[in-house]
Design an enzyme around this catalytic site. Sequence first.
Site, PDB file in Angstrom:
ATOM      1  N   SER A 163       0.860  -1.177   0.000  1.00  0.00           N
ATOM      2  CA  SER A 163       0.000   0.000   0.000  1.00  0.00           C
ATOM      3  C   SER A 163       0.895   1.226   0.000  1.00  0.00           C
ATOM      4  O   SER A 163       2.096   1.126   0.302  1.00  0.00           O
ATOM      5  CB  SER A 163      -0.886   0.004   1.263  1.00  0.00           C
TER       6      SER A 163
ATOM      7  N   TYR B 116      -2.386  -1.279  10.257  1.00  0.00           N
ATOM      8  CA  TYR B 116      -2.356  -1.442   8.808  1.00  0.00           C
ATOM      9  C   TYR B 116      -0.977  -1.091   8.252  1.00  0.00           C
ATOM     10  O   TYR B 116      -0.419  -1.829   7.427  1.00  0.00           O
ATOM     11  CB  TYR B 116      -3.429  -0.554   8.186  1.00  0.00           C
TER      12      TYR B 116
END
Length: 294
Positions: A149, A162
């Site tokens: 990401s 995350y």
Amino acid sequence: MTAISGSAAAVTGAASGIGRALALELALRGCDLAIADRDEGGLQASAAEIAKAIEITKASQRKVTIHRVDVSEPGQITAFAEAAGAAHPGLNIVINNAGVALLGEFSEIDQTQMDWLFNINFWGVVHGTRAFLPLLSQRREAHIVNISSIFGIVAPPGQSAYCAAKFAVRGFSESLRHELAVANSPVKLSVVHPGGIATNIARNSRTGSGVTDNARRSESIERFETLARTTPTAAAQRIITGIEKNQPRILIGKDAILMDLLQRFRPGTYWKVMQRQMEKTAARRIARDAARAG
């Protein structure tokens, strides 16, 4: 390079979002597929969409197999690799795409929730790579794609779990890529850093056990959907280009490119600049959407 046409790919998280878009784009370019997800109904819908698109475009028929897999369970990943290899003897592309999100600051997330996220977002990638690598190593050319990401490059507040997992995916993938190169392996590896992609990952996210303000979840989803303007199809096309060109790092979206540059120039102080820019971008898009609606 790894040619798409004539290849066979295993794709996790293929029931929706980037995974579904990847499956569709790969099939239309002549790739057979082993698609995996926990959502078996979503997988059936993905397969139906692929069949319909092939019929409309008159592309050549592709073999698509469906596999219900929970990537947080190593045994299920091993079974998936065996079944996919048996169904597609020429399988030479693996895309570890499945992922989840978790809303909350570190103090608001309990260890069980953090383990849940890591078991999917990080260990799912590691176990997927381990399960398929022996098979891929037998090919003349092969490719692994691990989805990280932009939050594997920058780390905003409220995303500690995350970001930790996505940074871990990046570190694991880059080190493994170097190991494969030193060993002259036929397996190439790309790590992908998407910016804001218009998927349901925010709406499907879990909330930290310590988050008591329900309005924060709604605000977080709204902010994500305002900023996430790259379509899953555009993301899939960019990833496929990266496979074909053997690109080690694949950034998706102008936002990802800008954030990557910003952290290079201001590695310790990028967040204040990024926060201001995100607020301005969101305000402009809200005003633009309001004007169009009016």
